[in-house]
Write a protein that holds these residues in place. Sequence first.
Motif, PDB file in Angstrom:
ATOM      1  N   VAL A 143     -43.581  23.238  14.673  1.00  0.00           N
ATOM      2  CA  VAL A 143     -42.438  22.793  13.877  1.00  0.00           C
ATOM      3  C   VAL A 143     -41.670  24.042  13.455  1.00  0.00           C
ATOM      4  O   VAL A 143     -42.259  24.994  12.931  1.00  0.00           O
ATOM      5  N   MET A 144     -40.364  24.031  13.711  1.00  0.00           N
ATOM      6  CA  MET A 144     -39.532  25.170  13.343  1.00  0.00           C
ATOM      7  C   MET A 144     -38.866  24.923  11.997  1.00  0.00           C
ATOM      8  O   MET A 144     -38.373  23.837  11.727  1.00  0.00           O
ATOM      9  N   MET A 145     -38.851  25.965  11.178  1.00  0.00           N
ATOM     10  CA  MET A 145     -38.210  25.899   9.871  1.00  0.00           C
ATOM     11  C   MET A 145     -36.848  26.575   9.920  1.00  0.00           C
ATOM     12  O   MET A 145     -36.687  27.643  10.511  1.00  0.00           O
ATOM     13  N   ALA A 146     -35.860  25.945   9.280  1.00  0.00           N
ATOM     14  CA  ALA A 146     -34.543  26.538   9.020  1.00  0.00           C
ATOM     15  C   ALA A 146     -33.658  26.693  10.242  1.00  0.00           C
ATOM     16  O   ALA A 146     -32.558  27.235  10.133  1.00  0.00           O
ATOM     17  N   ARG A 147     -34.097  26.247  11.405  1.00  0.00           N
ATOM     18  CA  ARG A 147     -33.282  26.284  12.618  1.00  0.00           C
ATOM     19  C   ARG A 147     -33.541  25.027  13.434  1.00  0.00           C
ATOM     20  O   ARG A 147     -34.685  24.575  13.534  1.00  0.00           O
ATOM     21  N   GLU A 148     -32.483  24.486  14.023  1.00  0.00           N
ATOM     22  CA  GLU A 148     -32.644  23.375  14.949  1.00  0.00           C
ATOM     23  C   GLU A 148     -32.721  23.913  16.368  1.00  0.00           C
ATOM     24  O   GLU A 148     -32.082  24.910  16.692  1.00  0.00           O
ATOM     25  N   PRO A 150     -33.108  22.050  20.414  1.00  0.00           N
ATOM     26  CA  PRO A 150     -33.357  20.851  21.225  1.00  0.00           C
ATOM     27  C   PRO A 150     -34.769  20.840  21.794  1.00  0.00           C
ATOM     28  O   PRO A 150     -35.268  21.858  22.277  1.00  0.00           O
ATOM     29  N   GLY A 151     -35.431  19.679  21.703  1.00  0.00           N
ATOM     30  CA  GLY A 151     -36.766  19.532  22.262  1.00  0.00           C
ATOM     31  C   GLY A 151     -37.889  19.938  21.346  1.00  0.00           C
ATOM     32  O   GLY A 151     -39.057  19.860  21.728  1.00  0.00           O
ATOM     33  N   LEU A 152     -37.559  20.357  20.108  1.00  0.00           N
ATOM     34  CA  LEU A 152     -38.587  20.769  19.151  1.00  0.00           C
ATOM     35  C   LEU A 152     -38.393  20.047  17.824  1.00  0.00           C
ATOM     36  O   LEU A 152     -37.264  19.698  17.456  1.00  0.00           O
ATOM     37  N   SER A 153     -39.478  19.848  17.101  1.00  0.00           N
ATOM     38  CA  SER A 153     -39.363  19.362  15.728  1.00  0.00           C
ATOM     39  C   SER A 153     -38.848  20.488  14.844  1.00  0.00           C
ATOM     40  O   SER A 153     -39.176  21.665  15.049  1.00  0.00           O
ATOM     41  N   SER A 154     -38.041  20.126  13.850  1.00  0.00           N
ATOM     42  CA  SER A 154     -37.509  21.141  12.948  1.00  0.00           C
ATOM     43  C   SER A 154     -37.295  20.544  11.565  1.00  0.00           C
ATOM     44  O   SER A 154     -37.124  19.333  11.413  1.00  0.00           O
ATOM     45  N   VAL A 155     -37.332  21.420  10.573  1.00  0.00           N
ATOM     46  CA  VAL A 155     -36.976  21.063   9.202  1.00  0.00           C
ATOM     47  C   VAL A 155     -35.928  22.072   8.756  1.00  0.00           C
ATOM     48  O   VAL A 155     -36.210  23.274   8.693  1.00  0.00           O
ATOM     49  N   CYS A 156     -34.719  21.591   8.481  1.00  0.00           N
ATOM     50  CA  CYS A 156     -33.608  22.485   8.178  1.00  0.00           C
ATOM     51  C   CYS A 156     -33.018  22.179   6.805  1.00  0.00           C
ATOM     52  O   CYS A 156     -33.212  21.104   6.254  1.00  0.00           O
ATOM     53  N   TYR A 157     -32.280  23.153   6.298  1.00  0.00           N
ATOM     54  CA  TYR A 157     -31.582  22.987   5.024  1.00  0.00           C
ATOM     55  C   TYR A 157     -30.134  22.567   5.287  1.00  0.00           C
ATOM     56  O   TYR A 157     -29.568  22.839   6.351  1.00  0.00           O
ATOM     57  N   ASP A 187     -25.562  35.265  12.386  1.00  0.00           N
ATOM     58  CA  ASP A 187     -26.591  34.476  11.724  1.00  0.00           C
ATOM     59  C   ASP A 187     -26.077  33.044  11.650  1.00  0.00           C
ATOM     60  O   ASP A 187     -25.095  32.758  10.967  1.00  0.00           O
ATOM     61  N   THR A 188     -26.736  32.128  12.342  1.00  0.00           N
ATOM     62  CA  THR A 188     -26.212  30.773  12.502  1.00  0.00           C
ATOM     63  C   THR A 188     -26.105  30.012  11.194  1.00  0.00           C
ATOM     64  O   THR A 188     -25.115  29.316  10.949  1.00  0.00           O
ATOM     65  N   THR A 189     -27.103  30.129  10.336  1.00  0.00           N
ATOM     66  CA  THR A 189     -27.124  29.312   9.124  1.00  0.00           C
ATOM     67  C   THR A 189     -26.471  30.024   7.943  1.00  0.00           C
ATOM     68  O   THR A 189     -25.380  29.648   7.509  1.00  0.00           O
ATOM     69  N   THR A 190     -27.126  31.047   7.417  1.00  0.00           N
ATOM     70  CA  THR A 190     -26.579  31.760   6.265  1.00  0.00           C
ATOM     71  C   THR A 190     -25.206  32.335   6.583  1.00  0.00           C
ATOM     72  O   THR A 190     -24.328  32.415   5.713  1.00  0.00           O
ATOM     73  N   GLY A 191     -24.975  32.714   7.831  1.00  0.00           N
ATOM     74  CA  GLY A 191     -23.694  33.276   8.227  1.00  0.00           C
ATOM     75  C   GLY A 191     -22.686  32.232   8.640  1.00  0.00           C
ATOM     76  O   GLY A 191     -21.789  31.859   7.877  1.00  0.00           O
ATOM     77  N   LEU A 192     -22.797  31.726   9.850  1.00  0.00           N
ATOM     78  CA  LEU A 192     -21.774  30.868  10.448  1.00  0.00           C
ATOM     79  C   LEU A 192     -21.564  29.558   9.685  1.00  0.00           C
ATOM     80  O   LEU A 192     -20.434  29.203   9.314  1.00  0.00           O
ATOM     81  N   LYS A 193     -22.632  28.799   9.452  1.00  0.00           N
ATOM     82  CA  LYS A 193     -22.478  27.474   8.848  1.00  0.00           C
ATOM     83  C   LYS A 193     -21.909  27.546   7.432  1.00  0.00           C
ATOM     84  O   LYS A 193     -21.042  26.740   7.054  1.00  0.00           O
ATOM     85  N   ARG A 194     -22.364  28.486   6.628  1.00  0.00           N
ATOM     86  CA  ARG A 194     -21.918  28.545   5.238  1.00  0.00           C
ATOM     87  C   ARG A 194     -20.479  29.058   5.146  1.00  0.00           C
ATOM     88  O   ARG A 194     -19.700  28.576   4.319  1.00  0.00           O
ATOM     89  N   THR A 195     -20.125  30.008   6.004  1.00  0.00           N
ATOM     90  CA  THR A 195     -18.743  30.498   6.005  1.00  0.00           C
ATOM     91  C   THR A 195     -17.783  29.408   6.459  1.00  0.00           C
ATOM     92  O   THR A 195     -16.711  29.206   5.873  1.00  0.00           O
ATOM     93  N   ARG A 196     -18.146  28.694   7.511  1.00  0.00           N
ATOM     94  CA  ARG A 196     -17.285  27.604   7.994  1.00  0.00           C
ATOM     95  C   ARG A 196     -17.100  26.520   6.938  1.00  0.00           C
ATOM     96  O   ARG A 196     -16.006  25.967   6.782  1.00  0.00           O
ATOM     97  N   ALA A 197     -18.181  26.210   6.225  1.00  0.00           N
ATOM     98  CA  ALA A 197     -18.082  25.183   5.190  1.00  0.00           C
ATOM     99  C   ALA A 197     -17.096  25.601   4.103  1.00  0.00           C
ATOM    100  O   ALA A 197     -16.310  24.782   3.608  1.00  0.00           O
ATOM    101  N   TYR A 198     -17.109  26.874   3.728  1.00  0.00           N
ATOM    102  CA  TYR A 198     -16.147  27.378   2.740  1.00  0.00           C
ATOM    103  C   TYR A 198     -14.726  27.269   3.275  1.00  0.00           C
ATOM    104  O   TYR A 198     -13.806  26.790   2.576  1.00  0.00           O
TER     105      TYR A 198
END
Length: 316
Positions: A143-148, A150-157, A187-198
Amino acid sequence: MQNRLTIKDIARLSGVGKSTVSRVLNNEENVRPETRERVLQVIEEHNFSPSKSARAMRGFSDKVIAIVVSRLDSPSENQAVRAMLPLFYQQGYDAIVLESQFSVERVKEHLQVLKQRNIDGVILFGFTGLTAKMLLPWRDKLVMMAREMPGLSSVCYDDAGAVQLLMKTLLDRQINEIGFIGVSPRDTTTGLKRTRAYEECCQQHGLAAHIALGELTWQSGYDLLPQLLKHDIRAVVCASDTIALGAQKYLQKQQISGVMVCSIGNLPLLHFLFPESFSVELGYGAAGDAAARQLLAQLDGSADLQQTIIRGKLAL
């Protein structure tokens, strides 16, 4: 038959002694690199893994789960791990903790050793650079944490949701001049996703976007805030509490008032030093609990692969 070869067979095929093979299997350092490579090649070619009884003789539990964190000193990852451990212990699993230091090569090395030791399952704290090719062989017991992926289980924020919640809170307070300090979009999460959301929130509400990107450090927050203050901002959204610590320190040192700092993470130290700050709690403990339950269910065959999103909440 699963283990056709024995350690004695591996030693014979590698041209080394049984003790050398044992040291390689245990990832001990006193083996010459060329010898280690030769033994590992034979192990890989014959798909060898130590039997349960052999593991027990070497002092391993019959049931072991590995947790690969990115940093041993990460408060957020430590919160998640603390939530996992009781669940693993309740089901009779021992846990070992390894560190990747955001290195893809180190993750590869860890997974190779874990395969040799026939580890039952893996929780992996993901980061940019990991690929499906290297992880899919573990798909049923990882199970991967904090990243999605394909083909794997994940738990993301919910990275975008966290930024949206902070922006809504500021807008509800009639604060419209809002800057953002983030990190590189590599950085996909802390970087890209959060900046795009802003950026999307600013566009949606007709606000001017003021962005400064740097590193995931308090020094970066300290150094970048002056760029945003040139735009007469009244608040700054920081991509992490660590960045917020630096931003708050700059305001304190320059004796600047009237600028609100908010961030993502809910780090106790930030609120202790600067109680006027507020954050979004991403749900680190809840994520750890969800990841442990998902892995245990996969290992006992009661659950399929699943992607889970943990929703954050405001911590004022």
